[in-house]
Design a protein around this motif. Structure first.
Motif, PDB file in Angstrom:
ATOM      1  N   SER A   1       0.822  -1.313  -0.401  1.00 20.56           N
ATOM      2  CA  SER A   1      -0.067   0.066   0.381  1.00 20.56           C
ATOM      3  C   SER A   1       1.615   1.507   0.238  1.00 20.56           C
ATOM      4  CB  SER A   1      -1.250  -0.515   1.290  1.00 20.56           C
ATOM      5  OG  SER A   1      -2.482  -1.277   1.539  1.00 20.56           O
TER       6      SER A   1
ATOM      7  N   GLU B   1      -5.008  -7.614  -5.020  1.00 18.83           N
ATOM      8  CA  GLU B   1      -4.509  -8.332  -2.902  1.00 18.83           C
ATOM      9  C   GLU B   1      -5.229  -9.632  -3.092  1.00 18.83           C
ATOM     10  OE1 GLU B   1      -4.776  -9.266   0.662  1.00 18.83           O
ATOM     11  OE2 GLU B   1      -3.314  -7.858   0.026  1.00 18.83           O
ATOM     12  N   LYS B   2      -4.992 -10.880  -2.739  1.00 21.81           N
ATOM     13  CA  LYS B   2      -5.829 -11.741  -2.509  1.00 21.81           C
ATOM     14  C   LYS B   2      -7.080 -12.269  -1.525  1.00 21.81           C
ATOM     15  CE  LYS B   2      -4.006 -15.514  -0.094  1.00 21.81           C
ATOM     16  NZ  LYS B   2      -2.818 -16.838  -0.183  1.00 21.81           N
TER      17      LYS B   2
ATOM     18  N   GLU C   1     -10.140  -9.782   1.039  1.00 21.28           N
ATOM     19  CA  GLU C   1     -11.295  -9.211   0.973  1.00 21.28           C
ATOM     20  C   GLU C   1     -11.119  -8.213   2.400  1.00 21.28           C
ATOM     21  OE1 GLU C   1     -13.931  -7.864  -0.822  1.00 21.28           O
ATOM     22  OE2 GLU C   1     -13.006  -8.729  -2.911  1.00 21.28           O
ATOM     23  N   PHE C   2     -10.729  -7.083   2.061  1.00 23.03           N
ATOM     24  CA  PHE C   2     -10.909  -6.094   3.891  1.00 23.03           C
ATOM     25  C   PHE C   2     -11.943  -6.090   4.452  1.00 23.03           C
ATOM     26  CE2 PHE C   2      -7.030  -4.758   0.966  1.00 23.03           C
ATOM     27  CZ  PHE C   2      -6.079  -4.690   2.518  1.00 23.03           C
TER      28      PHE C   2
ATOM     29  N   ARG D   1      -8.737  -7.753   6.837  1.00 21.82           N
ATOM     30  CA  ARG D   1      -8.858  -9.099   6.753  1.00 21.82           C
ATOM     31  C   ARG D   1      -7.446  -8.674   7.634  1.00 21.82           C
ATOM     32  NH1 ARG D   1      -4.099  -7.266   5.687  1.00 21.82           N
ATOM     33  NH2 ARG D   1      -2.741  -7.247   3.699  1.00 21.82           N
TER      34      ARG D   1
ATOM     35  N   GLN E   1      -6.514  -2.504   6.076  1.00 20.13           N
ATOM     36  CA  GLN E   1      -7.309  -1.496   5.449  1.00 20.13           C
ATOM     37  C   GLN E   1      -7.346  -0.143   4.564  1.00 20.13           C
ATOM     38  OE1 GLN E   1     -11.516  -2.447   6.924  1.00 20.13           O
ATOM     39  NE2 GLN E   1     -12.358  -1.846   4.881  1.00 20.13           N
TER      40      GLN E   1
ATOM     41  N   ALA F   1      -4.962   0.626   2.521  1.00 20.79           N
ATOM     42  CA  ALA F   1      -4.927   0.725   1.402  1.00 20.79           C
ATOM     43  C   ALA F   1      -6.593   1.265   0.640  1.00 20.79           C
ATOM     44  CB  ALA F   1      -5.817  -0.853   1.541  1.00 20.79           C
TER      45      ALA F   1
ATOM     46  N   LEU G   1      -7.757  -0.793  -6.658  1.00 16.61           N
ATOM     47  CA  LEU G   1      -7.066  -2.426  -5.928  1.00 16.61           C
ATOM     48  C   LEU G   1      -8.513  -3.161  -6.155  1.00 16.61           C
ATOM     49  CD1 LEU G   1      -6.663  -3.399  -3.342  1.00 16.61           C
ATOM     50  CD2 LEU G   1      -7.986  -2.233  -1.474  1.00 16.61           C
TER      51      LEU G   1
ATOM     52  N   THR H   1      -9.526  -6.603  -4.969  1.00 13.67           N
ATOM     53  CA  THR H   1      -9.093  -7.402  -3.703  1.00 13.67           C
ATOM     54  C   THR H   1      -9.702  -9.063  -4.420  1.00 13.67           C
ATOM     55  OG1 THR H   1     -11.400  -6.802  -3.152  1.00 13.67           O
ATOM     56  CG2 THR H   1      -9.529  -5.953  -2.042  1.00 13.67           C
ATOM     57  N   SER H   2      -9.840  -9.571  -3.909  1.00 11.51           N
ATOM     58  CA  SER H   2      -9.993 -11.125  -4.100  1.00 11.51           C
ATOM     59  C   SER H   2      -9.733 -11.396  -5.422  1.00 11.51           C
ATOM     60  CB  SER H   2     -10.963 -11.019  -4.361  1.00 11.51           C
ATOM     61  OG  SER H   2     -12.139 -11.453  -3.067  1.00 11.51           O
TER      62      SER H   2
END
Length: 434
Positions: free
Chosen positions: A20, A37-38, A40-41, A43, A111, A114, A124, A126-127
């Motif tokens: 970040s 990012e692998k 979800e926030f 996390r 979070q 990010a 960004l 995520t997932s």
């Protein structure tokens, strides 16, 4: 620098502090940034949640709002316990860093960072699991990444997708599948630590000091070995404290041979040496004890080559002195962005490569000597008899405690300061930086 069909000027893999920070600084410099990012926030991340003044200074540079009304808690310094005594040591009064530290759960810290990168202009996703690097077969240069979208349970959810960019930053943690996938393996001559922690409700959740317990016994105090590590209690100001311990060995092989059950060690520590006044009973735990590896002293490299930069845990940027990695990850993101932004304005491939290579040079110049001292320190304290002597004869002396505070926090004046600052700074300059 960005080619016609590229998706971004730079792709950053992993939205922890290093990722970040990189995304924020690159976006602030006007670069088109894709942050992947692998999870979800929000996390979780296994960490002590403590922020030294060095880390706070990086947050201030980034413009992150650290208002205490938003869940940040300031602390005055370290309360150090050893040999039946305790010392309350304020953070050093330095021009280079603020005179306070902070604490923030990684559940919300990451979070926040990010989102800060997003607000600066980074995109960004995520997932989004990065499954590998895309390499130019002709030049060997990394030109992008392949990704797999994930559902809420971490399962594949849709077709793979490829993203391209002239520069890729691996900030994907200690395992760094992106870096290892292109042959950048972990060095076996660097220290490796292990830490465990859990959260506990406590009436002292707003205590103005973070606590470090420097006597970490393998069993009952006085009847077992002193381990090279320490226990901690870091109050979070939300009714809880982060309570954990960490131990370090000079190589991964020595760590493996030690065969320590760290979760059981945490139970033993709290049973026999529970910090007084915190009321840290098993019933006060809000969750399970969880652990993570701590890659130390630049244990993976090169930090830059062929279009790929390594930052944070992916590069082994954890301090061998204290297990702290957040400050160095934030710093790495800032320095990486400066190198990437400089490369963007070069007119030849050779000039762009030279600009990108300054990232590794600057990080080694600033941290290499400090990490080398840390490696030597670990080699000494991993011997129980040396650890006993240090605790018994060294810590009770005020001047030793002053050294300990500045080394544990990596907060000393890089130039000037008092004689301790000058001694530490001088030592980091005369030892090897790699």
């Amino acid at each position: 620098m960005k080619r016609r069909n590229d998706d971004a000027d730079v792709i950053v893999v992993g939205a922890g502090p290093a990722g970040s920070s990189t995304a924020h600084w690159c976006a602030s410099a006007g670069l088109d940034v894709l942050l992947l990012e692998k999870a979800e926030f929000p996390r979780d991340k296994i960490c002590g949640d403590g922020l030294t003044p060095r880390a706070v200074s990086e947050l201030v540079r980034m413009g992150v709002d650290t208002d205490e009304r938003d869940g940040w808690i300031r602390n005055r310094g370290l309360r150090v316990h050893a040999t039946g005594r305790s010392w309350e040591l304020d953070w050093p009064d330095l021009t280079a860093y603020p005179g306070y530290g902070m604490a923030r759960s990684r559940m919300t810290l990451d979070q926040t960072l990010a989102q800060h990168a997003q607000a600066s202009g980074a995109k960004l996703l995520t997932s989004t699991k990065v499954t590998g690097a895309v390499t130019d077969e002709r030049t060997g240069r990394i030109t992008g990444v392949t990704t797999q979208p994930l559902d809420g349970r971490g399962r594949a959810d849709g077709p793979e997708r490829t993203f391209s960019a002239p520069v890729v930053v691996a900030s994907d943690g200690v395992s760094s599948r992106l870096a290892t996938g292109v042959g950048r393996m972990r060095r076996d001559d660097r220290p490796m630590g292990t830490a465990v922690r859990a959260y506990y409700t406590t009436p002292r959740h707003a205590d103005p000091f973070m606590e470090s317990h420097l006597e970490l016994w393998s069993g009952e105090p006085g009847r077992s070995d002193l381990l090279p590590g320490y226990g901690w209690v870091f109050p979070l100001g939300d009714g809880t404290a982060n309570v954990g311990l960490g131990s370090v060995h000079s190589t991964p092989a020595r760590q493996s041979r030690a065969g320590i059950d760290y979760r059981r060690l945490q139970d033993t520590w709290l049973t026999h040496s529970a910090p007084e006044g915190w009321e840290l009973s098993p019933e006060a735990a809000t969750g399970k004890v969880r652990g993570a590896a701590l890659p130390m002293g630049f244990n993976r490299g090169p930090l830059y080559a062929d279009g790929l930069l390594l930052a944070g845990d992916a590069a082994g940027m954890v301090s061998p002195f204290n297990g702290e990695g957040i400050a160095y990850g934030l710093q790495a993101g800032r320095v990486a962005a400066e190198a990437i932004a400089a490369a963007r304005h070069k007119s030849t491939d050779a000039a762009r490569e030279a600009a990108l290579a300054t990232y590794a040079d600057r990080m080694r110049a600033d941290l290499g000597g400090y990490y080398t001292l840390g490696r030597w320190f670990v080699r000494l304290i991993e011997h129980p008899q040396v650890m006993r002597a240090c605790v018994k004869y060294g810590l009770p002396r005020k001047v030793v405690m002053q050294f300990v505070l500045k080394l544990l926090s990596d907060c000393y004046e890089p130039s000037g300061g008092d004689w301790i600052d000058r001694t530490i700074a001088g030592m980091t300059k005369v030892v090897p930086s790699s």
